[in-house]
Design a protein around this motif. Structure first.
Motif, PDB file in Angstrom:
ATOM      1  N   THR A 186     -45.902  -4.181 -33.708  1.00  0.00           N
ATOM      2  CA  THR A 186     -45.508  -3.260 -32.947  1.00  0.00           C
ATOM      3  C   THR A 186     -44.007  -3.011 -33.269  1.00  0.00           C
ATOM      4  O   THR A 186     -43.476  -4.106 -33.353  1.00  0.00           O
ATOM      5  CB  THR A 186     -45.518  -3.200 -31.198  1.00  0.00           C
ATOM      6  N   PHE A 229     -47.236   1.451 -32.722  1.00  0.00           N
ATOM      7  CA  PHE A 229     -48.330   0.216 -32.726  1.00  0.00           C
ATOM      8  C   PHE A 229     -48.964   0.518 -34.127  1.00  0.00           C
ATOM      9  O   PHE A 229     -49.957   1.438 -34.377  1.00  0.00           O
ATOM     10  CB  PHE A 229     -49.404   0.403 -31.520  1.00  0.00           C
ATOM     11  N   PRO A 275     -42.265   2.498 -28.841  1.00  0.00           N
ATOM     12  CA  PRO A 275     -42.910   1.550 -29.428  1.00  0.00           C
ATOM     13  C   PRO A 275     -43.906   2.422 -30.593  1.00  0.00           C
ATOM     14  O   PRO A 275     -44.515   3.402 -30.091  1.00  0.00           O
ATOM     15  CB  PRO A 275     -43.925   1.042 -28.548  1.00  0.00           C
ATOM     16  N   GLY A 298     -49.234  -8.316 -32.195  1.00  0.00           N
ATOM     17  CA  GLY A 298     -50.173  -7.695 -31.408  1.00  0.00           C
ATOM     18  C   GLY A 298     -51.298  -8.758 -31.538  1.00  0.00           C
ATOM     19  O   GLY A 298     -51.523  -9.674 -32.465  1.00  0.00           O
ATOM     20  N   SER A 337     -53.124   4.470 -34.715  1.00  0.00           N
ATOM     21  CA  SER A 337     -51.784   3.872 -34.460  1.00  0.00           C
ATOM     22  C   SER A 337     -50.959   4.931 -33.538  1.00  0.00           C
ATOM     23  O   SER A 337     -51.011   6.171 -34.026  1.00  0.00           O
ATOM     24  CB  SER A 337     -51.027   3.859 -35.550  1.00  0.00           C
ATOM     25  N   HIS A 361     -48.339  -7.558 -20.649  1.00  0.00           N
ATOM     26  CA  HIS A 361     -49.407  -7.297 -21.394  1.00  0.00           C
ATOM     27  C   HIS A 361     -48.856  -7.978 -22.733  1.00  0.00           C
ATOM     28  O   HIS A 361     -47.805  -8.129 -23.073  1.00  0.00           O
ATOM     29  CB  HIS A 361     -49.402  -5.846 -21.537  1.00  0.00           C
ATOM     30  N   THR A 362     -49.947  -7.959 -23.497  1.00  0.00           N
ATOM     31  CA  THR A 362     -49.786  -8.099 -25.269  1.00  0.00           C
ATOM     32  C   THR A 362     -50.236  -6.757 -25.747  1.00  0.00           C
ATOM     33  O   THR A 362     -50.835  -6.042 -24.961  1.00  0.00           O
ATOM     34  CB  THR A 362     -50.869  -9.149 -25.554  1.00  0.00           C
ATOM     35  N   ASP A 363     -49.622  -6.533 -26.836  1.00  0.00           N
ATOM     36  CA  ASP A 363     -50.256  -5.222 -27.381  1.00  0.00           C
ATOM     37  C   ASP A 363     -51.332  -5.415 -28.224  1.00  0.00           C
ATOM     38  O   ASP A 363     -51.495  -6.589 -28.748  1.00  0.00           O
ATOM     39  CB  ASP A 363     -48.842  -4.798 -28.503  1.00  0.00           C
ATOM     40  N   TYR A 364     -51.994  -4.420 -28.459  1.00  0.00           N
ATOM     41  CA  TYR A 364     -53.433  -4.600 -28.944  1.00  0.00           C
ATOM     42  C   TYR A 364     -53.517  -4.507 -30.399  1.00  0.00           C
ATOM     43  O   TYR A 364     -54.798  -4.942 -31.024  1.00  0.00           O
ATOM     44  CB  TYR A 364     -54.262  -3.577 -28.437  1.00  0.00           C
ATOM     45  N   GLU A 365     -52.536  -4.095 -31.127  1.00  0.00           N
ATOM     46  CA  GLU A 365     -52.832  -3.861 -32.579  1.00  0.00           C
ATOM     47  C   GLU A 365     -52.181  -5.039 -33.549  1.00  0.00           C
ATOM     48  O   GLU A 365     -52.184  -6.151 -33.208  1.00  0.00           O
ATOM     49  CB  GLU A 365     -52.038  -2.522 -32.871  1.00  0.00           C
ATOM     50  N   TYR A 414     -51.644  -1.830 -15.157  1.00  0.00           N
ATOM     51  CA  TYR A 414     -51.750  -3.219 -15.686  1.00  0.00           C
ATOM     52  C   TYR A 414     -52.131  -4.247 -14.811  1.00  0.00           C
ATOM     53  O   TYR A 414     -52.705  -5.380 -14.872  1.00  0.00           O
ATOM     54  CB  TYR A 414     -50.544  -3.604 -16.673  1.00  0.00           C
TER      55      TYR A 414
END
Ligand code: AKG
Ligand code: FE2
Length: 344
Positions: free
Chosen positions: A207, A271, A269, A240, A178, A200-204, A94
């Motif tokens: 979460t 996602f 997690p 996300g 997922s 970071h942010t989560d992409y989906e 990251y």
């Protein structure tokens, strides 16, 4: 003057989402709406995931990570056909100068090898290559199924929160990319400066996270990191990138990180995504007519983000074996980063 921002993370009792009475479901939806737009993070109680499944998944993770490194590397993600398996320390980046201090085992939504989506070579989809640990597959799969079902219930709550038909998202996740990640942050009495996992942010879409120790921190609009320690009986839920996209920023994909902790820590997690080819764009009620949130296939977004953070995928790109999809967004372009001036 600083904007009003959050300094703690609320607990939402979602039991009402299971009620027959729509007014009860609507009450929970109102709380989801508030938390998703003001904070992007909240705890949920009143869910129906059995404690036994949680105990079992913890056991399965301990069994996996207790194996010798070479054994774990037999399931190395870099050797998998669909980006699943063991992620050794240092694999995910990251922030180039501060590698994460963690290892993980990534489990996908089980999609059989003869499924048309797998046959056509859709990235991220395929069967899991399970470790040969007695009971591992059963424990991990049962937890996955229960938390994914909880995700379906939550997505109905979000639909209500967005003023849509409750069932609006029912069919968008049949075989989604997922992941359930088992993450292990090893005991480390020394490391003061290495992040457990970089900001970071989560992409989906959202979460659903279960952790056993403190360490998770959430970024508010003033650039302050707010603690989100585990609360027994709850999961942490966060918005996300794709729910931020659907709402053109009304819901926030809040940035978060895990600070380095001396204690050994496990977190899980899940996602929640939509099907790979499902196109995400601002819902009509949220459309602003600008280009800030351009439509994207959710799978392309997830795959592109992975290609920018996993060392083995970066190496494949450098060798010209794979390429970023067109119009890929850089990492960390969602959430509060731009508002706070905090860098990942
Ligand atoms: O370990 C945690 O508490 C958070 C993990 C996380 O943010 C992630 O894997 O995206
Ligand atoms: Fe995350």
């Amino acid at each position: 003057m600083t904007e009003e921002t959050f300094t703690s993370i609320p607990v939402i009792d979602i039991a009402g989402l299971y009620a027959d009475d729509k007014a009860e479901r609507q009450k929970v939806a109102a709380a989801l709406q508030h938390a998703a737009s003001k904070i992007g993070f909240f705890y949920i109680s009143g869910h129906r995931v059995a404690p036994e499944l949680i105990g079992n998944v913890r056991e399965a993770a301990k069994d996996f990570f207790a194996q010798p490194f070479e054994r774990k590397m037999e399931r190395y993600i870099g050797a998998s056909a669909s980006h699943k398996g063991f992620v050794p320390e240092g694999e995910e980046i990251y922030n180039k100068s501060r590698p994460d201090h963690k290892e993980a085992f990534d489990i996908g939504f089980e999609v059989p090898a003869d499924h048309p989506l797998v046959q056509s070579g859709t990235p991220l989809l395929g069967p899991n290559d399970w470790p040969e640990i007695p009971g591992f597959r059963e424990k991990a799969s049962a937890y996955y199924a229960a938390v994914f079902d909880l995700g379906r219930v939550l997505f109905r709550g979000f639909a209500l929160a967005l003023g849509l038909d409750e069932n609006a998202f029912d069919d968008v996740a049949q075989f989604p990319p997922s992941k359930l990640r088992m993450i292990h942050y090893p005991y480390d009495g020394e490391a003061q400066d290495a992040p457990g996992i970089g900001a970071h942010t989560d992409y989906e879409c959202f979460t659903i996270l279960l952790a056993d120790k403190p360490g998770l921190e959430v970024l508010n609009d003033n650039g302050e990191w707010i603690d989100a320690p585990p609360i027994p009986g709850t999961f942490v839920v966060n918005i996300g990138d794709m729910l931020e996209m659907m709402t053109a920023g009304a819901f926030v994909a809040t940035a978060h990180r895990v600070r380095s902790v001396k204690e050994e820590r496990y977190s899980f997690p899940l996602f929640y995504a939509c099907d790979y080819h499902h196109e995400i764009r601002p819902l009509p009620a949220f459309e602003k007519g600008d280009t800030e949130y351009e439509a994207v296939k959710i799978g392309d977004h997830m795959w592109a983000q992975a290609m920018q953070t996993y060392s083995y995928l970066i190496a494949k790109r450098e060798r010209g074996e794979i390429a970023l999809p067109e119009d890929t967004r850089r990492t960390n372009t969602f959430g509060h980063f731009s508002k706070t001036g905090v860098t990942p």
